[in-house]
Design a protein around this motif. Structure first.
Motif, short mmCIF file in Angstrom:
data_model
loop_
_atom_site.label_atom_id
_atom_site.label_comp_id
_atom_site.label_asym_id
_atom_site.label_seq_id
_atom_site.Cartn_x
_atom_site.Cartn_y
_atom_site.Cartn_z
N THR A 88 0.80 -1.22 0.00
CA THR A 88 0.00 0.00 0.00
C THR A 88 0.83 1.27 0.00
O THR A 88 0.30 2.37 -0.25
CB THR A 88 -0.94 0.02 1.22
N GLU A 89 2.14 1.17 0.25
CA GLU A 89 2.97 2.38 0.31
C GLU A 89 3.14 3.03 -1.06
O GLU A 89 3.64 4.15 -1.16
CB GLU A 89 4.35 2.06 0.90
N GLN A 90 2.73 2.36 -2.13
CA GLN A 90 2.82 2.95 -3.46
C GLN A 90 1.84 4.11 -3.63
O GLN A 90 2.02 4.95 -4.51
CB GLN A 90 2.53 1.88 -4.52
N PHE A 91 0.80 4.16 -2.80
CA PHE A 91 -0.25 5.17 -2.90
C PHE A 91 -0.27 5.94 -1.58
O PHE A 91 -0.75 5.41 -0.57
CB PHE A 91 -1.62 4.53 -3.13
N ARG A 92 0.19 7.17 -1.57
CA ARG A 92 0.27 7.92 -0.32
C ARG A 92 -0.34 9.30 -0.47
O ARG A 92 -0.20 9.95 -1.51
CB ARG A 92 1.73 8.07 0.12
N ILE A 93 -1.00 9.74 0.59
CA ILE A 93 -1.48 11.11 0.69
C ILE A 93 -0.90 11.71 1.96
O ILE A 93 -1.08 11.16 3.05
CB ILE A 93 -3.02 11.18 0.71
N ASN A 94 -0.17 12.80 1.79
CA ASN A 94 0.51 13.45 2.91
C ASN A 94 1.33 12.46 3.73
O ASN A 94 1.38 12.52 4.96
CB ASN A 94 -0.49 14.18 3.80
N GLY A 95 1.97 11.53 3.03
CA GLY A 95 2.87 10.58 3.68
C GLY A 95 2.19 9.37 4.27
O GLY A 95 2.88 8.49 4.82
N HIS A 96 0.88 9.25 4.18
CA HIS A 96 0.15 8.13 4.76
C HIS A 96 -0.30 7.17 3.65
O HIS A 96 -0.91 7.59 2.66
CB HIS A 96 -1.07 8.62 5.54
N ASP A 97 -0.04 5.88 3.84
CA ASP A 97 -0.42 4.88 2.85
C ASP A 97 -1.94 4.78 2.74
O ASP A 97 -2.67 5.00 3.71
CB ASP A 97 0.10 3.49 3.27
N ILE A 98 -2.39 4.39 1.55
CA ILE A 98 -3.79 4.03 1.38
C ILE A 98 -4.09 2.85 2.32
O ILE A 98 -3.24 1.99 2.56
CB ILE A 98 -4.08 3.64 -0.09
N THR A 99 -5.29 2.81 2.89
CA THR A 99 -5.64 1.67 3.73
C THR A 99 -5.94 0.46 2.85
O THR A 99 -6.31 0.60 1.67
CB THR A 99 -6.88 1.97 4.59
#
Length: 501
Positions: A88-99
């Motif tokens: 999930t770390e491939q998709f991040r918003i403000n440094g937070h992974d997608i759940t």
């Protein structure tokens, strides 16, 4: 689908690989991707992007720029591949992974649309194209202000290149990699990378070899794009195992001025420092002090010299990332931030400095442990190997290195061996969890034939344990060769060693 079912679905669809492209099993074009995005309502057309291409440095530049934008208060999406530790770390918003739940929900919708498209006789997208589609939907629905988007391979025909003209196109280093797909010459590879240049956009170009530079200039002229050749900082003024301090001059550009970068209100008076002056606390380029860079060496504000002739010099920029090449990567991110500032984005020098200082990017000359020093690096091609060699020689001058090496069979691993081999004390070869991996027994044989001591290991964990068991406290261990096993070795080291002990 839940997350487990999502992973099973992705495993069932065609995967992009150079071998499959060459054999004709998988197409390298944008038809399927454009069709999929159109059927999903083209969410990518509702987003704003900085698009980053290049052979090496894309991920680091993306990480630096993303953190600068986050520090500027912008809701920032970032897409990078491959994943290092968690999918999930491939998709991040403000440094937070997608759940995992959000990923599964969006993928379920994308998969349903793909099934409908297939019934209508439309093409099957590859696994990477599907991930890119999920990314566009996620960032659009999460109302991102801007997305820092890293290409997968090349640029012209990469799945990410369905976007409209980006706010900026950033071109990092260009060298020989993926030659069976991108071309057998530097000019051909540069043409593929230049594919992200779109009509009227701002193009930030890392210093290139003349044959590549000419391609980018020609494409910019054709697309009426504004070309900015960035004079990157290649050498830190101070460095230690805690980070690096460097100065950066953004030269005045005939296309767009880079000489009026604003200071935050709290910056105080400007301080002029001669380019040749070095503070007494500076270390010579070959030294690596045991103590950390003191906090006083990393001021909260940045002093600048502003002159219309030479542009803006920003001093005392600190980055925690090691590696002799990271100052150059950070330079590209700062230059991109300045272009965005001139377009109205609320970016100050204070945000730039804090963004660089707070950047985290795993697996790029990352110090995982001290005494012995354990370095994890994702260098996987000749250019990356040369950067790794230079960084090892800089931080550990005169020392022989115990290497853990795993690499993909379609890489120029013979050249990689030639580059790093002279530094080697011993090689342990490891299996890479990727179908394109080179067999560790074959790699060990080739290393021995080249005159090096090499032992093949059945697992990444076995190699790591052997290297640690057979080393002294003042030795250096370096894992490199492929990003695909960086996550595994990081997990093993974190579980068995105290970090940076």
């Amino acid at each position: 689908m839940n997350f487990r079912e999502s992973m099973e679905y992705l495993d069932s669809v065609p995967k992009f690989s150079p071998k499959d492209v060459v054999s004709g099993a998988v197409a390298y074009e944008l038809g399927a991707m454009r069709t999929l995005m159109e059927s999903l309502g083209n969410p990518e057309k509702q987003l704003r992007f900085v698009h980053i291409a290049g052979t090496n440095g894309k991920g680091s530049a993306s990480a630096f720029l993303s953190q600068i934008l986050i520090e500027s208060g912008l809701r920032t999406g970032s897409f990078n591949s491959p994943a290092i530790e968690h999918f999930t770390e491939q998709f991040r918003i403000n440094g937070h992974d997608i759940t995992e739940e959000d990923f599964a929900a969006i993928l379920t919708r994308v998969a349903s649309q793909i099934q409908q498209n297939l019934r209508d006789g439309k093409p099957q997208p590859t696994q990477f194209e599907i991930l890119v589609a999920v990314m566009f939907l996620y960032f659009h629905e999460q109302n991102c202000d801007i997305v820092v988007l890293e290409t997968g391979m090349g640029g012209l025909l990469d799945a990410t290149n369905v976007i409209p003209s980006p706010e900026a196109a950033v071109i990092m280093t260009i060298s020989m990699d993926h030659t069976e797909i991108l071309g057998r010459t530097l000019r051909e590879i540069a043409f593929q990378k230049a594919g992200i240049i779109k009509e009227g956009t701002d193009v930030l170009l890392y210093p290139q070899k003349p044959e590549a530079d000419q391609v980018f200039e020609a494409v910019c002229r054709e697309k009426k794009a504004r070309l900015h050749r960035i004079n990157v900082c290649r050498k830190a003024r101070e460095y230690s195992l805690q980070g690096q301090i460097f100065d950066l001059t953004l030269e005045a550009d005939p296309q767009i001025s880079l000489s009026d970068m604003s200071l935050p209100e709290s910056s105080g008076s400007e301080t002029s420092v001669r380019e040749t002056s070095v503070p007494e606390t500076s270390m010579p380029e070959t030294s690596v002090p045991e103590t950390s860079v003191p906090e006083t060496s990393v001021p909260d504000e940045i002093s600048t010299d502003n002159t219309s002739a030479s542009g803006t010099t920003i001093r005392d920029l600190f980055i925690p990332l090691l590696g002799s090449y990271q100052c150059a990567n950070a330079s590209m991110a700062v230059a991109a931030a300045e272009i965005l500032r001139q377009k109205g984005y609320p970016i100050t020098e204070d945000a730039v400095r804090k963004g660089l200082k707070h950047t985290v990017w795993h697996g790029r000359f990352e110090l995982m442990h001290k005494n012995p020093a354990v370095i994890v690096d994702g260098g996987h091609n000749p250019e990356g190997a040369a950067m790794l060699r230079d960084s090892l020689a800089r931080y550990f001058p005169g020392q022989k290195i115990t290497f853990l090496m795993g690499i993909l069979a379609d890489k120029d691993y013979h050249r990689v061996i030639d580059i790093v081999g002279p530094l080697a004390k011993q090689f342990y070869t490891v299996p890479v969890p990727n179908p394109r991996a080179l067999d560790p027994e074959q790699l060990a044989r080739e290393l021995r034939e080249a005159g090096y001591t090499a032992e093949a290991c059945g697992s990444i964990e076995e190699a790591t344990d052997k290297a640690l068991k057979n080393c002294r406290k003042d030795d250096v261990i370096c894992s490199f060769g492929s990003l695909y096993y960086v996550g595994r070795i990081r997990e093993h080291l974190k579980a068995h060693l105290k970090p940076n002990e």
